[in-house]
Design an enzyme around this catalytic site. Structure first.
Site, PDB file in Angstrom:
ATOM      1  CB  THR A  46      -0.333  37.369 -34.218  1.00  0.00           C
ATOM      2  OG1 THR A  46      -0.746  37.695 -32.902  1.00  0.00           O
ATOM      3  CG2 THR A  46       0.352  38.568 -34.849  1.00  0.00           C
ATOM      4  CE1 TYR A 109      -4.077  53.404 -29.429  1.00  0.00           C
ATOM      5  CE2 TYR A 109      -6.170  53.342 -28.252  1.00  0.00           C
ATOM      6  CZ  TYR A 109      -5.181  54.060 -28.910  1.00  0.00           C
ATOM      7  OH  TYR A 109      -5.303  55.412 -29.042  1.00  0.00           O
ATOM      8  CE1 TYR A 135       1.360  35.594 -28.321  1.00  0.00           C
ATOM      9  CE2 TYR A 135      -0.584  36.007 -29.671  1.00  0.00           C
ATOM     10  CZ  TYR A 135       0.790  35.946 -29.533  1.00  0.00           C
ATOM     11  OH  TYR A 135       1.594  36.247 -30.614  1.00  0.00           O
ATOM     12  NE  ARG A 140       1.954  41.413 -33.614  1.00  0.00           N
ATOM     13  CZ  ARG A 140       2.280  41.196 -34.893  1.00  0.00           C
ATOM     14  NH1 ARG A 140       3.304  40.424 -35.199  1.00  0.00           N
ATOM     15  NH2 ARG A 140       1.585  41.763 -35.857  1.00  0.00           N
ATOM     16  CE  LYS A 164       2.300  32.458 -29.518  1.00  0.00           C
ATOM     17  NZ  LYS A 164       1.615  32.877 -30.767  1.00  0.00           N
ATOM     18  CB  ILE A 206       1.871  28.645 -30.061  1.00  0.00           C
ATOM     19  CG1 ILE A 206       1.081  27.731 -29.111  1.00  0.00           C
ATOM     20  CG2 ILE A 206       0.938  29.278 -31.093  1.00  0.00           C
ATOM     21  CD1 ILE A 206      -0.007  28.429 -28.320  1.00  0.00           C
TER      22      ILE A 206
END
Length: 294
Positions: A46, A109, A135, A140, A164, A206
């Protein structure tokens, strides 16, 4: 065997003024990170504006980082997508390029169900041999990997080896640590929760913070892992103001601004991201000064 322990930097992708990738500057940043003790490079995550890179650019940046790092520390390639076939393609290309591991964000999405997530991750894992880090960043992507889902994947898919965790939900992460029973390594995905997650059995971070404070981020994690919990606790608390400023606007807007303030000249952001609001930029500048790196 863990992919890495310590601090992995979610490195920015520097741009020229025309918004093309600045490979020369990327090379400088990679060398700086290695010299400052960073334990792994996470490329095209990202923070690296992966969503704004074309597929060709995406794999070219991954290839460049792998070649530049040249096995000195692990290079973990962000190859996630909201399309399973695209994620498979990118993951295969990263494997062919010599990546040490993959970071796979949840499909954004689409808002996949938990069975859909299991199918998505399993299909990708079946098409590569590299170790995979899930992740989880629901703020997000709009979808949360439930602890039961992550634990199932860790137990039943051989090369899914880590998570993560950027949900921000410490209770969820504690449940994951219990359910996974050692089958998944846990990395903090939030710089303000590194020590809490290490206390639950996590093995590293991370990090966005590591772009501007690589040595400090490495030292914080390793202090905890080496038993100096008081030093690690203090370093976490001392960094909170800067971390807050690095996330006062959506990542990676502030971290790129911070690096430019520090003279690292990482260039502009790609649209739709844009420059910081002036009052937030001033806040960030003061935080960098207070932390002693500006």
């Amino acid at each position: 065997m863990s992919i890495f322990k310590g601090s992995g930097v979610a490195i920015v992708t520097p741009m020229n003024e025309d918004e093309t990738v600045n490979y020369g500057k990327l090379g400088e940043l990679l060398e700086e990170q290695i010299a400052c003790g960073t334990d792994a490079i996470i490329i095209c995550g990202t923070t690296g504006e992966s969503a704004c890179l074309s597929e060709d650019e995406h794999i070219d940046v991954i290839r460049y980082a792998i070649k530049k790092v040249n096995h000195r520390i692990p290079v973990i390639a962000g190859t996630g997508s909201n399309c399973t076939q695209t994620a498979i393609k990118l993951s295969r290309q990263a494997q062919e390029a010599g990546a040490d591991a993959l970071l796979l964000v949840t499909p954004y999405y689409n808002k996949a169900t938990q069975p859909g997530l299991i199918r998505h991750y399993t299909r990708i894992a079946e098409n590569v041999k590299l170790p995979i880090i899930l992740y989880n960043v629901p703020s997000r992507t709009g979808v949360n990997i439930q602890p039961e889902t992550a634990a199932y994947l860790g137990a039943h898919v051989k090369n899914i080896v880590a998570v993560k965790e950027a949900s921000g939900n410490i209770s969820q992460i504690a449940k994951l640590a219990k359910l996974a029973e050692g089958s998944l390594d846990i990395y903090s995905g939030n710089d303000d929760q590194v020590i809490p997650i290490l206390s639950l059995g996590g093995i590293g971070v991370i990090s966005v913070l590591a772009n501007v404070a690589p040595q400090q981020t490495h030292d914080m994690v390793m202090s905890y892992l080496n038993g100096d919990t008081e030093k690690a606790r203090k370093m976490q608390l001392d960094a909170l103001d800067l971390i807050g400023s690095l996330f006062c606007e959506v990542n990676p807007i502030p971290v790129k601004a911070a690096m430019n303030m520090m003279g690292k000249n990482v260039g502009p952001l790609r649209g739709p991201l844009c420059a910081m609001e002036p009052e937030n930029a001033e806040r960030l500048k003061k935080s960098l000064q207070s932390y002693g790196i500006l």
